[in-house]
Design an enzyme around this catalytic site. Structure first.
Site, PDB file in Angstrom:
ATOM      1  N   SER A   1       0.786  -1.049   0.053  1.00 45.33           N
ATOM      2  CA  SER A   1      -0.115   0.010   0.076  1.00 45.33           C
ATOM      3  C   SER A   1       0.863   1.256   0.105  1.00 45.33           C
ATOM      4  O   SER A   1       1.671   1.411  -0.885  1.00 45.33           O
ATOM      5  CB  SER A   1      -0.946  -0.050   1.324  1.00 45.33           C
ATOM      6  OG  SER A   1      -2.091   0.993   1.190  1.00 45.33           O
TER       7      SER A   1
ATOM      8  N   ASP B   1      -9.476  -4.428  -5.709  1.00 48.86           N
ATOM      9  CA  ASP B   1      -8.863  -3.673  -4.770  1.00 48.86           C
ATOM     10  C   ASP B   1      -8.959  -2.097  -5.232  1.00 48.86           C
ATOM     11  O   ASP B   1      -8.748  -1.908  -6.406  1.00 48.86           O
ATOM     12  CB  ASP B   1      -7.507  -3.993  -4.582  1.00 48.86           C
ATOM     13  CG  ASP B   1      -6.668  -3.118  -3.672  1.00 48.86           C
ATOM     14  OD1 ASP B   1      -7.052  -2.052  -3.354  1.00 48.86           O
ATOM     15  OD2 ASP B   1      -5.625  -3.785  -2.999  1.00 48.86           O
TER      16      ASP B   1
ATOM     17  N   HIS C   1      -8.258  -5.141  -0.606  1.00 46.01           N
ATOM     18  CA  HIS C   1      -6.958  -4.604  -0.095  1.00 46.01           C
ATOM     19  C   HIS C   1      -6.264  -4.933   1.006  1.00 46.01           C
ATOM     20  O   HIS C   1      -4.998  -5.170   1.185  1.00 46.01           O
ATOM     21  CB  HIS C   1      -7.137  -2.811  -0.264  1.00 46.01           C
ATOM     22  CG  HIS C   1      -5.853  -2.245  -0.093  1.00 46.01           C
ATOM     23  ND1 HIS C   1      -5.031  -2.099  -0.950  1.00 46.01           N
ATOM     24  CD2 HIS C   1      -5.577  -1.314   1.183  1.00 46.01           C
ATOM     25  CE1 HIS C   1      -3.821  -1.428  -0.649  1.00 46.01           C
ATOM     26  NE2 HIS C   1      -4.089  -0.999   0.617  1.00 46.01           N
TER      27      HIS C   1
END
Length: 186
Positions: free
Chosen positions: A106, A173, A185
């Protein structure tokens, strides 16, 4: 004359220190940046990644947790990029035989994007990765990368890492694709 003796002694002693330093170097070092709001360390995804590598190789695998806030202040990703680049450069210099693997999840993937794509300082990033240090990077693994929404822009900006990079995004996601399933995610 005393300075000359000290310099001579240092030259004689230095070769004896070098093998000890190299002996403590892992075969592989994973430099991993955690995702937003994860506690300090490599994070859940980073831990799973490092554990998986350890199971798949006979080499010793060390890990380095990129030091940065991983907060909602996304401009602080530059702090992580500086820390990661600095660590990569130190490893390349001190452990030249260690294979480096960069990774991030991320916001951490964005940190690695900065390290691998920014050839010049800017916007808080002060530690561009010299080509000689980049040559020590064997692989780059990105998970849930926000730049995935930019349609492959990062891979176009990082040709020296082409063939060494995997950029993984779960179906649905919303961070790395046009998906709408937040659970993808996580």
């Amino acid at each position: 004359q005393g300075a000359g003796l000290l310099a001579g002694a240092a030259l004689v002693a230095a070769p004896q220190l070098l093998p000890q330093a190299l002996a403590s170097c892992p075969g592989v070092e994973v430099v991993f940046a955690r995702g937003t709001d994860e506690p300090p360390g490599v994070g859940k995804v980073g831990g799973a990644f490092v554990d998986s590598l350890r199971r798949q190789t006979s080499k010793s695998v060390g890990s380095y947790a990129v030091n940065y806030p991983a907060s909602k202040d996304f401009l602080a990703a530059a702090d992580g990029a500086n820390d990661a680049s600095n660590h990569i450069q130190q490893m390349a210099g001190n452990c030249p035989n260690t294979k480096l693997v960069l990774g991030g999840y991320s916001q951490g993937a964005a940190v690695v994007d900065i390290v691998t794509a920014a050839p010049l300082p800017g916007l808080g990033f002060r530690e561009p990765l010299p080509a000689a240090a980049a040559d020590h990077v064997a692989a780059v693994a990105l998970f849930g990368n926000p730049s995935g929404r930019a349609g492959g822009l990062m891979s176009a900006l990082t040709p020296e890492f082409d063939g060494k990079t995997i950029d993984l995004c779960n179906t649905g996601d919303p961070i790395c694709s046009g998906g709408t399933r937040w659970a993808s995610h996580l």
